[in-house]
Design a protein around this motif. Sequence first.
Motif, PDB file in Angstrom:
ATOM      1  N   LEU A   1       0.689  -1.169   0.020  1.00 12.60           N
ATOM      2  CA  LEU A   1       0.040  -0.011   0.050  1.00 12.60           C
ATOM      3  C   LEU A   1       0.990   1.029  -0.007  1.00 12.60           C
ATOM      4  N   VAL A   2       2.005   1.261   0.716  1.00 13.47           N
ATOM      5  CA  VAL A   2       2.933   2.377   0.764  1.00 13.47           C
ATOM      6  C   VAL A   2       3.584   2.440  -0.740  1.00 13.47           C
ATOM      7  N   GLY A   3       4.030   1.324  -1.297  1.00 15.22           N
ATOM      8  CA  GLY A   3       4.395   1.608  -2.398  1.00 15.22           C
ATOM      9  C   GLY A   3       3.382   2.231  -3.662  1.00 15.22           C
ATOM     10  N   ARG A   4       2.410   1.446  -3.446  1.00 15.22           N
ATOM     11  CA  ARG A   4       1.196   2.233  -4.458  1.00 15.22           C
ATOM     12  C   ARG A   4       0.796   3.403  -4.317  1.00 15.22           C
ATOM     13  N   GLY A   5       0.856   4.260  -2.843  1.00 17.37           N
ATOM     14  CA  GLY A   5       0.703   5.303  -2.770  1.00 17.37           C
ATOM     15  C   GLY A   5       1.463   6.245  -2.914  1.00 17.37           C
ATOM     16  N   LEU A   6       2.714   6.037  -2.892  1.00 11.13           N
ATOM     17  CA  LEU A   6       3.833   6.750  -3.180  1.00 11.13           C
ATOM     18  C   LEU A   6       4.055   6.849  -4.835  1.00 11.13           C
ATOM     19  N   GLY A   7       3.793   5.661  -5.357  1.00 10.84           N
ATOM     20  CA  GLY A   7       3.770   5.734  -7.012  1.00 10.84           C
ATOM     21  C   GLY A   7       2.568   6.628  -7.499  1.00 10.84           C
ATOM     22  N   ALA A   8       1.474   6.622  -6.805  1.00  7.06           N
ATOM     23  CA  ALA A   8       0.408   7.675  -7.153  1.00  7.06           C
ATOM     24  C   ALA A   8       0.678   8.905  -6.508  1.00  7.06           C
ATOM     25  N   GLY A   9       1.513   9.224  -5.816  1.00  6.40           N
ATOM     26  CA  GLY A   9       1.869  10.816  -5.155  1.00  6.40           C
ATOM     27  C   GLY A   9       0.987  10.933  -4.347  1.00  6.40           C
ATOM     28  N   ASP A  10       0.527  10.154  -3.363  1.00  9.63           N
ATOM     29  CA  ASP A  10      -0.581  10.523  -2.129  1.00  9.63           C
ATOM     30  C   ASP A  10       0.163  10.372  -0.869  1.00  9.63           C
ATOM     31  N   VAL A  11       0.677  11.504  -0.670  1.00  9.77           N
ATOM     32  CA  VAL A  11       1.553  11.494   0.821  1.00  9.77           C
ATOM     33  C   VAL A  11       0.534  11.200   1.846  1.00  9.77           C
ATOM     34  N   THR A  12      -0.666  11.766   1.940  1.00 12.23           N
ATOM     35  CA  THR A  12      -1.669  11.668   3.089  1.00 12.23           C
ATOM     36  C   THR A  12      -2.027  10.332   3.180  1.00 12.23           C
ATOM     37  N   GLN A  13      -2.345   9.795   2.095  1.00 10.95           N
ATOM     38  CA  GLN A  13      -2.725   8.294   2.417  1.00 10.95           C
ATOM     39  C   GLN A  13      -1.477   7.501   2.887  1.00 10.95           C
ATOM     40  N   VAL A  14      -0.242   7.796   2.473  1.00  8.30           N
ATOM     41  CA  VAL A  14       0.845   6.876   2.837  1.00  8.30           C
ATOM     42  C   VAL A  14       0.972   7.083   4.359  1.00  8.30           C
ATOM     43  N   ARG A  15       0.879   8.233   5.004  1.00  9.82           N
ATOM     44  CA  ARG A  15       0.958   8.588   6.289  1.00  9.82           C
ATOM     45  C   ARG A  15      -0.182   7.666   7.190  1.00  9.82           C
TER      46      ARG A  15
END
Length: 436
Positions: free
Chosen positions: A283-297
């Motif tokens: 999920l972190v890899g996919r979130g960073l790939g999509a540029g979603d920092v809030t989701q990653v946190r």
Amino acid sequence: MDRQILALAIPALGALVAEPLFVLVDSVMVGHLGTAELAGLSLSSTLLTTAVGVFIFLAYATTAATARRVGAGDRAGGVAAGIDGMWLGLVLGLVTAAATFAAAPWIVDAMGAPASVAPHAVAYLRASAPGLPGMLLVLAATGTLRGLLDTRTPFVVATAGAISNVGLNALFIYGLGLGVAGSGLGTAVAQTGMGLALVLVVLRGARGIGVSLRPHPAGIWSSALAGAPLFVRTLTLRLAILATIAVATSLGAVTLAAHQVVNAMWGLAAFALDALAIAAQALVGRGLGAGDVTQVRSIMGRCLRWGTGAGAVIGVVFAAAGWWLAPLFTSDDGVRLAAAVGLAVAGACLPIAGWVYMLDGVLIGAGDGRYLAWAGVATLVVYLPLAWAVGAFAPDGAAGLAWLWAAFGGAFMLARAVTTGLRARGTAWMVLGARR
């Protein structure tokens, strides 16, 4: 978000728990052959898992690379990265198998195995060596599927492998009278079958989207470079485990046999916690790939709560059930006592381990392997003097094993918690886009 995490973690848990179940089944079956046989299995299975474990980057780096590319909209590129990782795993597996078979007596001797234990350890290593290519293919193919958010297929394959391992071990150990070697052979056959099954699933998916199945030297080299820092990080962890088994060996056959029981149960708990870490990786890899920092946190925060809580629950079970678990492995009263005490100490350390596993998963999913490599070296430097002190001053039996697990499960895990926690508080690891 909890549903997302659990939808990935629960099947991953099934797949990961199947791996330590291989060791648990081996331990139960071999344990009734005698203390020397169980001690030999303790030493050799640790060496084997070390040989495989140093290449865990085949799964971790492939998960991160595939997830990032899929998150950025490049599914074909993610699958291609996975296939390159599988070719790399096959080559490394063949080389490692040959080296393990040839060097088994020297390795066991270097670990200081007693004369009564060494033949059993060598027999297990040599019998299990042919399964190493399959084991590394399992890692690479599983990493690809995790990056595609498919943790169900590895679960099904791992379950089938664990069930077949029981039957194969019973046949080889008792039916054919091969003893400890039969245990190693059964594991090799089961792991090879698992590797082939997972490879076929990935290849079928690749054909469906037009991805070439041929090896690409540039892609394989890229996979190796991406995995190199994680190789260093994993090597430091495995060196800590080897130092632990070396200390247990130096403290005598009773401590070594009891350590096998505690180590097998710790492995079961660690893989269970790693299931949540795998969800974090994907999920972190996919979130960073999509540029979603809030989701990653948000993912990191939820996974930390799940990991610490799960560690606490499993730790209570270990501490409470140790006296009933130990007799399943051996009839030796000294080994039973030491194992029960060791399980209580290990259980007390599991909440820290849960925190560590989650932060590891977050940083691996982010592709932050270089920092993890340096952090691994630092924590190993902290742990080795403590392990030496236990070997030099601790007694044999329950007290010695308790000190050993306080050093490994307590001090070593705490050092890892500090180094990964400091990194996760910042933003240097949050690199956005399809490639780090």
